[in-house]
Design a protein around this motif. Sequence first.
Motif, PDB file in Angstrom:
ATOM      1  N   LEU A 126       0.821  -1.218   0.000  1.00  0.00           N
ATOM      2  CA  LEU A 126       0.000   0.000   0.000  1.00  0.00           C
ATOM      3  C   LEU A 126       0.852   1.263   0.000  1.00  0.00           C
ATOM      4  O   LEU A 126       0.519   2.253  -0.659  1.00  0.00           O
ATOM      5  CB  LEU A 126      -0.948  -0.008   1.195  1.00  0.00           C
ATOM      6  CG  LEU A 126      -2.068  -1.036   1.129  1.00  0.00           C
ATOM      7  CD1 LEU A 126      -2.858  -1.052   2.433  1.00  0.00           C
ATOM      8  CD2 LEU A 126      -2.984  -0.775  -0.055  1.00  0.00           C
ATOM      9  N   LEU A 148       2.083   1.871  -3.557  1.00  0.00           N
ATOM     10  CA  LEU A 148       1.015   2.337  -4.443  1.00  0.00           C
ATOM     11  C   LEU A 148       0.562   3.758  -4.093  1.00  0.00           C
ATOM     12  O   LEU A 148       0.397   4.606  -4.978  1.00  0.00           O
ATOM     13  CB  LEU A 148      -0.169   1.371  -4.388  1.00  0.00           C
ATOM     14  CG  LEU A 148       0.105  -0.031  -4.930  1.00  0.00           C
ATOM     15  CD1 LEU A 148      -1.098  -0.930  -4.701  1.00  0.00           C
ATOM     16  CD2 LEU A 148       0.481   0.016  -6.402  1.00  0.00           C
ATOM     17  N   TRP A 149       0.390   4.037  -2.800  1.00  0.00           N
ATOM     18  CA  TRP A 149      -0.074   5.363  -2.397  1.00  0.00           C
ATOM     19  C   TRP A 149       0.980   6.430  -2.664  1.00  0.00           C
ATOM     20  O   TRP A 149       0.682   7.487  -3.225  1.00  0.00           O
ATOM     21  CB  TRP A 149      -0.451   5.353  -0.907  1.00  0.00           C
ATOM     22  CG  TRP A 149      -0.762   6.727  -0.419  1.00  0.00           C
ATOM     23  CD1 TRP A 149      -1.919   7.428  -0.607  1.00  0.00           C
ATOM     24  CD2 TRP A 149       0.123   7.590   0.305  1.00  0.00           C
ATOM     25  NE1 TRP A 149      -1.810   8.679  -0.037  1.00  0.00           N
ATOM     26  CE2 TRP A 149      -0.564   8.804   0.528  1.00  0.00           C
ATOM     27  CE3 TRP A 149       1.421   7.451   0.780  1.00  0.00           C
ATOM     28  CZ2 TRP A 149       0.014   9.858   1.212  1.00  0.00           C
ATOM     29  CZ3 TRP A 149       1.993   8.503   1.466  1.00  0.00           C
ATOM     30  CH2 TRP A 149       1.284   9.690   1.671  1.00  0.00           C
ATOM     31  N   ARG A 184      -5.587   4.788 -10.366  1.00  0.00           N
ATOM     32  CA  ARG A 184      -6.376   3.573 -10.563  1.00  0.00           C
ATOM     33  C   ARG A 184      -7.848   3.828 -10.310  1.00  0.00           C
ATOM     34  O   ARG A 184      -8.701   3.330 -11.006  1.00  0.00           O
ATOM     35  CB  ARG A 184      -5.846   2.473  -9.636  1.00  0.00           C
ATOM     36  CG  ARG A 184      -6.519   1.157  -9.787  1.00  0.00           C
ATOM     37  CD  ARG A 184      -6.026   0.494 -11.030  1.00  0.00           C
ATOM     38  NE  ARG A 184      -6.601  -0.825 -11.101  1.00  0.00           N
ATOM     39  CZ  ARG A 184      -6.886  -1.439 -12.213  1.00  0.00           C
ATOM     40  NH1 ARG A 184      -6.620  -0.873 -13.353  1.00  0.00           N
ATOM     41  NH2 ARG A 184      -7.408  -2.625 -12.202  1.00  0.00           N
ATOM     42  N   ARG A 185      -8.144   4.625  -9.287  1.00  0.00           N
ATOM     43  CA  ARG A 185      -9.534   4.911  -8.957  1.00  0.00           C
ATOM     44  C   ARG A 185     -10.139   5.930  -9.905  1.00  0.00           C
ATOM     45  O   ARG A 185     -11.316   6.220  -9.849  1.00  0.00           O
ATOM     46  CB  ARG A 185      -9.638   5.442  -7.531  1.00  0.00           C
ATOM     47  CG  ARG A 185      -9.407   4.384  -6.485  1.00  0.00           C
ATOM     48  CD  ARG A 185      -9.744   4.904  -5.112  1.00  0.00           C
ATOM     49  NE  ARG A 185      -9.094   6.179  -4.837  1.00  0.00           N
ATOM     50  CZ  ARG A 185      -8.182   6.361  -3.908  1.00  0.00           C
ATOM     51  NH1 ARG A 185      -7.776   5.366  -3.174  1.00  0.00           N
ATOM     52  NH2 ARG A 185      -7.650   7.549  -3.709  1.00  0.00           N
ATOM     53  N   LEU A 197      -2.698   4.523  -6.603  1.00  0.00           N
ATOM     54  CA  LEU A 197      -4.062   4.308  -6.124  1.00  0.00           C
ATOM     55  C   LEU A 197      -4.996   5.396  -6.633  1.00  0.00           C
ATOM     56  O   LEU A 197      -6.122   5.126  -7.040  1.00  0.00           O
ATOM     57  CB  LEU A 197      -4.102   4.263  -4.597  1.00  0.00           C
ATOM     58  CG  LEU A 197      -3.432   3.060  -3.954  1.00  0.00           C
ATOM     59  CD1 LEU A 197      -3.459   3.189  -2.442  1.00  0.00           C
ATOM     60  CD2 LEU A 197      -4.094   1.772  -4.386  1.00  0.00           C
TER      61      LEU A 197
END
Length: 156
Positions: free
Chosen positions: A138, A141-142, A150-151, A147
């Motif tokens: 995490l 990715l963060w 991706r969202r 993230l």
Amino acid sequence: MPDPAPLTRRVLRAATAPPPRATPLQHVARIVLGVFLLFAGISHLTFARGQFQAQVPDWVPADKDFVVIASGIVEITLGGALVTLGRFRIPVGWIVAAFFIAIFPGNISQFVTRTDAFGLTSDAARGIRLIFQPLLVLWALWSCGALTRRRGRVRD
């Protein structure tokens, strides 16, 4: 039949667009993670080589020293990429996350076989380490903005 050209232009524009701006905290977290990986990679090749060899599961079909050297080179490369490749930080974040996932079975093996290394000399200590591995995924990715992209929430 609809014209595919507008969709193609949107996909190309999205693929070549600069990544969204990272917050100052994300930037610092990405650099810290990069330095951490650089240090870990260098330790694979130098002073902690034996400790890392103890963590390579017996079921890995390669020489333990080769695995430690190869993973050390990968960590140095990924750490350097995190520190220097800001424009490409999103794909680098996904690659770093995949690396953390790829080495997770070794951490599970260390827990199951009760292998002592790096001061992890109890089941509790080895179990706590297992909990932190997904947090590293995490973090990668963060801190790289993967993230957010991706969202679909792209910040300007």
